[in-house]
Write an enzyme that holds these catalytic residues in place. Structure first.
Site, mmCIF file in Angstrom:
data_model
loop_
_atom_site.group_PDB
_atom_site.id
_atom_site.type_symbol
_atom_site.label_atom_id
_atom_site.label_comp_id
_atom_site.label_asym_id
_atom_site.label_seq_id
_atom_site.Cartn_x
_atom_site.Cartn_y
_atom_site.Cartn_z
ATOM 1 N NE ARG A 1 -7.563 1.038 5.654
ATOM 2 C CZ ARG A 1 -7.290 2.333 5.861
ATOM 3 N NH1 ARG A 1 -7.367 2.851 7.065
ATOM 4 N NH2 ARG A 1 -6.931 3.106 4.851
ATOM 5 C CD GLU B 1 -13.453 -5.020 -0.603
ATOM 6 O OE1 GLU B 1 -12.284 -5.439 -0.676
ATOM 7 O OE2 GLU B 1 -14.433 -5.769 -0.450
ATOM 8 C CG ASN B 2 -8.219 -2.041 -4.895
ATOM 9 O OD1 ASN B 2 -7.326 -2.872 -4.780
ATOM 10 N ND2 ASN B 2 -8.340 -1.020 -4.035
ATOM 11 N NE ARG C 1 -2.761 -1.316 4.619
ATOM 12 C CZ ARG C 1 -4.027 -1.390 4.245
ATOM 13 N NH1 ARG C 1 -4.804 -2.282 4.796
ATOM 14 N NH2 ARG C 1 -4.523 -0.575 3.329
ATOM 15 C CD1 TRP D 1 7.416 6.429 -2.970
ATOM 16 C CD2 TRP D 1 6.876 6.802 -5.116
ATOM 17 N NE1 TRP D 1 8.579 6.481 -3.694
ATOM 18 C CE2 TRP D 1 8.283 6.709 -5.013
ATOM 19 C CE3 TRP D 1 6.304 7.023 -6.371
ATOM 20 C CZ2 TRP D 1 9.133 6.837 -6.112
ATOM 21 C CZ3 TRP D 1 7.140 7.156 -7.460
ATOM 22 C CH2 TRP D 1 8.532 7.067 -7.330
ATOM 23 C CG ASP E 1 -2.081 0.950 1.100
ATOM 24 O OD1 ASP E 1 -2.352 1.425 -0.027
ATOM 25 O OD2 ASP E 1 -2.723 1.220 2.132
ATOM 26 N N GLY E 2 0.333 2.314 -0.619
ATOM 27 C CA GLY E 2 0.998 3.621 -0.581
ATOM 28 C C GLY E 2 1.539 4.099 -1.915
HETATM 29 C C1 IPE Z 1 -5.429 -2.696 -0.045
HETATM 30 O O1 IPE Z 1 -5.088 -1.363 -0.228
HETATM 31 C C2 IPE Z 1 -5.509 -3.396 -1.377
HETATM 32 C C3 IPE Z 1 -4.245 -3.579 -2.095
HETATM 33 C C4 IPE Z 1 -3.064 -3.270 -1.634
HETATM 34 C C5 IPE Z 1 -4.371 -4.185 -3.388
HETATM 35 P P1 IPE Z 1 -6.204 -0.225 -0.363
HETATM 36 O O2 IPE Z 1 -5.483 1.045 -0.568
HETATM 37 O O3 IPE Z 1 -7.194 -0.614 -1.390
HETATM 38 O O4 IPE Z 1 -6.904 -0.299 1.064
HETATM 39 P P2 IPE Z 1 -7.743 0.802 1.860
HETATM 40 O O5 IPE Z 1 -8.777 1.326 0.914
HETATM 41 O O6 IPE Z 1 -6.793 1.883 2.286
HETATM 42 O O7 IPE Z 1 -8.306 0.071 3.031
HETATM 43 C C1 IPE Z 2 -1.640 0.188 -3.385
HETATM 44 O O1 IPE Z 2 -1.433 1.557 -3.465
HETATM 45 C C2 IPE Z 2 -1.920 -0.428 -4.727
HETATM 46 C C3 IPE Z 2 -3.311 -0.815 -4.929
HETATM 47 C C4 IPE Z 2 -4.277 -0.751 -4.042
HETATM 48 C C5 IPE Z 2 -3.649 -1.323 -6.250
HETATM 49 P P1 IPE Z 2 -2.638 2.591 -3.474
HETATM 50 O O2 IPE Z 2 -3.045 2.816 -4.898
HETATM 51 O O3 IPE Z 2 -3.709 2.147 -2.565
HETATM 52 O O4 IPE Z 2 -1.915 3.891 -2.910
HETATM 53 P P2 IPE Z 2 -2.486 4.911 -1.829
HETATM 54 O O5 IPE Z 2 -2.988 4.124 -0.671
HETATM 55 O O6 IPE Z 2 -3.569 5.686 -2.513
HETATM 56 O O7 IPE Z 2 -1.308 5.757 -1.466
HETATM 57 MG MG MG Z 3 -4.047 2.409 -0.603
#
Ligand code: IPE
Ligand code: IPE
Ligand code: MG
Length: 224
Positions: free
Chosen positions: A178, A68-69, A172, A26, A21-22
């Protein structure tokens, strides 16, 4: 010693799972488009795969796209579909040479056919590999997995990859505390490791730090 980290083999997690995540943050911090964060995250992933192989981790689960994405903007979803298809194609020979078995974990529903086919080709190519299983959780949701398994009866034997042991260490990145619907059943007794590092800045050395932390934990599984 099974590795160069000074971790005794019995203190090494067999199954490591990562919520990568992030990426967006970044990119935002650098004034870049979110997609650049995903691109940089891909480099982090393959450095971590190499590090996991070096360390002797047997199963590595990575959360690449959650159920959820789908609620993200269409253009980001399109990008992530194409991006994952391309990265599987680009990396599969290298992973095959490293004796890594690639496995897609998640629902096929809604995922473009060409993405599923790309995964299927990589799975077929690498199916006899034995160094490490790379479980790419894609259109994966813990609740969806449990619903799918429950309709068939016994849950444990109807998970998407029932042969894979429970998660020992769940990492994570990005400071969020979470689970976001990741491996709910398999992580029941996982050791949790949270770091503020954004995923594109994570690398094998970050993984080694997590493995060393894990090695110092006292797992009790409800016993004494
Ligand atoms: C979790 O990250 C899913 C993946 C890393 C693919 P999210 O960025 O989707 O999670 P939330 O929305 O912050 O809980
Ligand atoms: C994780 O990074 C990758 C996926 C969930 C696909 P994010 O896209 O959630 O990045 P942030 O959380 O918005 O920084
Ligand atoms: Mg994220």
């Amino acid at each position: 010693m099974s590795n160069n980290l000074g971790i005794p083999p019995e203190r090494l997690p067999r199954h490591v799972a990562i919520i990568m995540d992030g990426n967006g943050r970044w990119a935002h911090a650098r004034g870049l488009d979110r997609t650049k964060g995903h691109e940089q995250g891909e480099k982090a992933l393959f450095d971590v795969v190499e590090g996991a192989l070096e360390a002797g981790v047997r199963y590595l689960s990575v959360y690449a796209f959650s159920t959820e994405n789908w609620s993200r903007p269409d253009e980001e979803i399109d990008f992530l579909m194409n991006f994952n298809r391309a990265l599987i194609r680009i990396r599969r020979d290298d992973l095959n040479e490293r004796n890594v078995r690639i496995r897609r974990v998640g629902r096929t529903e809604r995922v473009p056919t060409d993405v599923i086919e790309e995964f299927a080709a990589a799975e077929e190519m690498t199916k006899d590999n034995t160094a490490m299983d790379l479980l790419v959780c894609f259109n994966y949701g813990g609740r969806a997995e449990l619903e799918d398994a429950a309709t068939k009866g016994d849950i444990a034997s109807n998970l998407y990859v029932p042969d894979v042991p429970d998660v020992d260490l769940l990492i994570r990145t990005s400071g969020e505390l979470r689970l976001s619907n990741f491996l709910l059943w398999q992580s029941a007794y996982a050791e949790l490791y949270f770091t503020d590092t954004l995923w594109p800045d994570f690398d094998r050395h970050s993984l080694f730090a997590a493995l060393k932390d894990y090695a110092s934990r006292d797992r009790r599984f409800g016993g004494l």
